[in-house]
Design an enzyme around this catalytic site. Sequence first.
Site, mmCIF file in Angstrom:
data_model
loop_
_atom_site.group_PDB
_atom_site.id
_atom_site.type_symbol
_atom_site.label_atom_id
_atom_site.label_comp_id
_atom_site.label_asym_id
_atom_site.label_seq_id
_atom_site.Cartn_x
_atom_site.Cartn_y
_atom_site.Cartn_z
ATOM 1 N N SER A 170 0.855 -1.185 0.000
ATOM 2 C CA SER A 170 0.000 0.000 0.000
ATOM 3 C C SER A 170 0.890 1.233 0.000
ATOM 4 O O SER A 170 1.687 1.402 -0.913
ATOM 5 C CB SER A 170 -0.956 -0.026 1.194
ATOM 6 O OG SER A 170 -1.883 1.039 1.115
ATOM 7 N N THR A 171 0.806 2.076 1.024
ATOM 8 C CA THR A 171 1.579 3.318 1.054
ATOM 9 C C THR A 171 3.072 3.027 0.947
ATOM 10 O O THR A 171 3.622 2.260 1.723
ATOM 11 C CB THR A 171 1.301 4.084 2.351
ATOM 12 O OG1 THR A 171 -0.110 4.180 2.540
ATOM 13 C CG2 THR A 171 1.911 5.471 2.301
ATOM 14 N N HIS A 196 -2.521 -1.035 -3.483
ATOM 15 C CA HIS A 196 -3.665 -0.137 -3.288
ATOM 16 C C HIS A 196 -3.459 1.137 -4.111
ATOM 17 O O HIS A 196 -2.593 1.946 -3.796
ATOM 18 C CB HIS A 196 -3.813 0.241 -1.809
ATOM 19 C CG HIS A 196 -4.108 -0.928 -0.921
ATOM 20 N ND1 HIS A 196 -3.867 -0.905 0.440
ATOM 21 C CD2 HIS A 196 -4.634 -2.150 -1.182
ATOM 22 C CE1 HIS A 196 -4.233 -2.063 0.977
ATOM 23 N NE2 HIS A 196 -4.693 -2.834 0.006
ATOM 24 N N MET A 289 -0.014 1.092 5.113
ATOM 25 C CA MET A 289 -0.757 1.449 6.316
ATOM 26 C C MET A 289 -1.867 0.441 6.551
ATOM 27 O O MET A 289 -2.507 -0.025 5.605
ATOM 28 C CB MET A 289 -1.357 2.842 6.145
ATOM 29 C CG MET A 289 -2.057 3.381 7.379
ATOM 30 S SD MET A 289 -0.862 3.694 8.693
ATOM 31 C CE MET A 289 -1.964 4.241 10.009
ATOM 32 N N ASP A 292 -4.322 -4.814 6.060
ATOM 33 C CA ASP A 292 -4.687 -5.626 4.904
ATOM 34 C C ASP A 292 -3.532 -6.544 4.515
ATOM 35 O O ASP A 292 -2.403 -6.098 4.349
ATOM 36 C CB ASP A 292 -5.056 -4.727 3.724
ATOM 37 C CG ASP A 292 -5.596 -5.519 2.542
ATOM 38 O OD1 ASP A 292 -6.196 -6.595 2.760
ATOM 39 O OD2 ASP A 292 -5.420 -5.055 1.398
#
Length: 357
Positions: A170-171, A196, A289, A292
Amino acid sequence: MPGTPIRVLIVDDSALMRDMLASVLRRDPGIEVVGTAADPFAARDAIKRLNPDVLTLDVEMPGMNGISFLEKLMALRPMPVVMVSTLTQAGAFSTLRALEIGAVDVVGKPAKASDLDRVAAELIDKIKVAAAANVGAHRAAQEKTPPRFSTAPPPVGCSRTGTVIGIGASTGGVEAIRAVLTDLPAEMPPILIVQHMPGQFTGSFASRLDGLCALRVKEAEDGEVLRPGTVYLGPGGRQFELGHAGPNLTCRIGSEERVSGHAPSVDVLFRSMARVCPINSLGVILTGMGRDGASGLLDIRLGGGHTIGQNEATSVVYGMPRAAYEIGAVERQLPLQGIAPYLTATFSPEPADKAHI
């Protein structure tokens, strides 16, 4: 200090957009808008004068565009930056480039006042994540020589045939994924990835990676048969799973329903791998973050597969890897620079005892 508001500087050439973003951010008592700037030159002076914690940055600006400014900023004074960009196919390349350079995340620019509520929560959340991000980890992703580290030999039983590698991020994941894939050889098992990001970006991201990697990289299509040497990126906004048709492993593109807060969800991908080929799955969870992917990675490990988690020092945000590590889902924790060499050694045609990692 605890309770100290996050100091934000807004950089955008549109006075209306600066006012709109400032009004959004002032809704949260944990954020203080310390100033605004209409161009990179004014932003440079404001950064020196105001010392903000986080910068929001437009891509298209007069004199010097946001990408050129970001390159100079990350070289001279690295700091958390959230790009505020038009989420269009045309703007995808610039936004992806910004994430590669070191921007922590991107938020879609509100097109009109009625979009403010949609943007508000997302922008506030991403600024708070950015304020806590390890911006220095981006430089680790740029390092091509992997650090030496002590580890056990690659897992016994892994081979190219019938094996699937899954990667979730993600991030900070755009640069982390690029760093891993560009160091892998073309002779690898199929690799499935969930990152993401908005659906407008995944096709451009796959295309950009394809031009940088020895592996073939493409956006996944529903029902296509997995091929060795190919990376399949899950399209944004839809769930992405491993499936099978007879003896063949396939990509499955599912619903738009969010799972673990995301579509695609890393948990959905990892759980499908644990279900379809439990002992022949290798899951990798990278910077991001939230949680998930943690429970899905545990499913892979409990099913007899193998798992890797990115370590804290090289993660922009050590959220997803931490959550996975804390529940026992991570079999082996590695720095970002060590993941590609480890995967290469694991699936090398040479015996494992000849691999040097």
